[in-house]
Design a protein around this motif. Structure first.
Motif, mmCIF file in Angstrom:
data_model
loop_
_atom_site.group_PDB
_atom_site.id
_atom_site.type_symbol
_atom_site.label_atom_id
_atom_site.label_comp_id
_atom_site.label_asym_id
_atom_site.label_seq_id
_atom_site.Cartn_x
_atom_site.Cartn_y
_atom_site.Cartn_z
ATOM 1 N N GLU A 1 -3.845 7.489 1.291
ATOM 2 C CA GLU A 1 -3.433 6.363 0.460
ATOM 3 C C GLU A 1 -3.598 6.705 -1.015
ATOM 4 O O GLU A 1 -4.551 7.383 -1.405
ATOM 5 C CB GLU A 1 -4.267 5.129 0.791
ATOM 6 C CG GLU A 1 -3.776 3.868 0.121
ATOM 7 C CD GLU A 1 -4.478 2.619 0.591
ATOM 8 O OE1 GLU A 1 -4.094 1.536 0.115
ATOM 9 O OE2 GLU A 1 -5.408 2.698 1.421
ATOM 10 N N SER B 1 5.849 8.345 -2.850
ATOM 11 C CA SER B 1 4.972 7.527 -2.009
ATOM 12 C C SER B 1 5.807 6.805 -0.967
ATOM 13 O O SER B 1 6.973 6.480 -1.201
ATOM 14 C CB SER B 1 4.226 6.506 -2.863
ATOM 15 O OG SER B 1 3.396 7.159 -3.782
ATOM 16 N N TYR B 2 5.184 6.551 0.161
ATOM 17 C CA TYR B 2 5.844 5.895 1.288
ATOM 18 C C TYR B 2 5.004 4.704 1.752
ATOM 19 O O TYR B 2 3.823 4.641 1.460
ATOM 20 C CB TYR B 2 5.940 6.848 2.486
ATOM 21 C CG TYR B 2 6.600 8.167 2.227
ATOM 22 C CD1 TYR B 2 7.979 8.288 2.261
ATOM 23 C CD2 TYR B 2 5.853 9.318 1.994
ATOM 24 C CE1 TYR B 2 8.597 9.514 2.054
ATOM 25 C CE2 TYR B 2 6.455 10.547 1.789
ATOM 26 C CZ TYR B 2 7.830 10.635 1.821
ATOM 27 O OH TYR B 2 8.432 11.846 1.618
ATOM 28 N N SER B 3 5.619 3.833 2.527
ATOM 29 C CA SER B 3 4.831 2.848 3.257
ATOM 30 C C SER B 3 4.055 3.624 4.322
ATOM 31 O O SER B 3 4.380 4.777 4.620
ATOM 32 C CB SER B 3 5.740 1.810 3.921
ATOM 33 O OG SER B 3 6.493 2.408 4.966
ATOM 34 N N ARG C 1 0.969 9.024 0.745
ATOM 35 C CA ARG C 1 1.627 10.319 0.586
ATOM 36 C C ARG C 1 1.165 11.230 1.710
ATOM 37 O O ARG C 1 0.238 10.906 2.435
ATOM 38 C CB ARG C 1 1.279 10.946 -0.768
ATOM 39 C CG ARG C 1 1.882 10.188 -1.928
ATOM 40 C CD ARG C 1 1.661 10.901 -3.218
ATOM 41 N NE ARG C 1 2.269 10.130 -4.304
ATOM 42 C CZ ARG C 1 2.071 10.363 -5.566
ATOM 43 N NH1 ARG C 1 1.286 11.371 -5.937
ATOM 44 N NH2 ARG C 1 2.644 9.630 -6.477
ATOM 45 N N ARG D 1 0.863 -1.178 0.000
ATOM 46 C CA ARG D 1 0.000 0.000 0.000
ATOM 47 C C ARG D 1 0.894 1.220 0.000
ATOM 48 O O ARG D 1 1.934 1.233 0.639
ATOM 49 C CB ARG D 1 -0.916 -0.029 1.219
ATOM 50 C CG ARG D 1 -1.888 -1.198 1.147
ATOM 51 C CD ARG D 1 -2.683 -1.370 2.406
ATOM 52 N NE ARG D 1 -3.486 -0.180 2.673
ATOM 53 C CZ ARG D 1 -3.982 0.110 3.876
ATOM 54 N NH1 ARG D 1 -3.758 -0.674 4.901
ATOM 55 N NH2 ARG D 1 -4.701 1.194 4.059
ATOM 56 N N ASN D 2 0.493 2.243 -0.739
ATOM 57 C CA ASN D 2 1.288 3.449 -0.912
ATOM 58 C C ASN D 2 0.574 4.648 -0.309
ATOM 59 O O ASN D 2 -0.636 4.811 -0.494
ATOM 60 C CB ASN D 2 1.531 3.709 -2.402
ATOM 61 C CG ASN D 2 2.338 2.615 -3.033
ATOM 62 O OD1 ASN D 2 3.542 2.574 -2.867
ATOM 63 N ND2 ASN D 2 1.689 1.710 -3.734
ATOM 64 N N PRO E 1 -1.054 2.695 -6.490
ATOM 65 C CA PRO E 1 0.349 2.588 -6.899
ATOM 66 C C PRO E 1 0.559 2.755 -8.406
ATOM 67 O O PRO E 1 1.647 3.119 -8.838
ATOM 68 C CB PRO E 1 0.761 1.191 -6.438
ATOM 69 C CG PRO E 1 -0.513 0.446 -6.281
ATOM 70 C CD PRO E 1 -1.562 1.451 -5.931
#
Length: 63
Positions: free
Chosen positions: A51, A25-27, A9, A6-7, A54
């Motif tokens: 979220e 994007s981050y975890s 920001r 899952r991505n 991706p």
């Protein structure tokens, strides 16, 4: 069972009232850490983690 990435920001408002959004994007865990760092910065407000899809980078809204 497959793991699903899952991505996330972050978005925030700067001291001039301008909205910004992270370009990467981050975890979820890292996004929360980055958001906490933004909240600690002088002049930032309304910091939120959201979220993104991706493939498209567009925000996913959960109902």
């Amino acid at each position: 069972m497959r793991a699903t990435m899952r991505n996330f920001r972050i978005r925030w408002t700067d001291e001039d009232g301008e909205r910004h959004e992270s370009a990467v994007s981050y975890s979820e865990r890292v996004a929360e850490r980055e958001a906490d760092a933004k909240r600690a910065e002088q002049g930032t407000a309304d910091v939120e983690v959201f979220e993104v899809d991706p493939m498209t980078g567009k925000e996913i809204t959960r109902t």
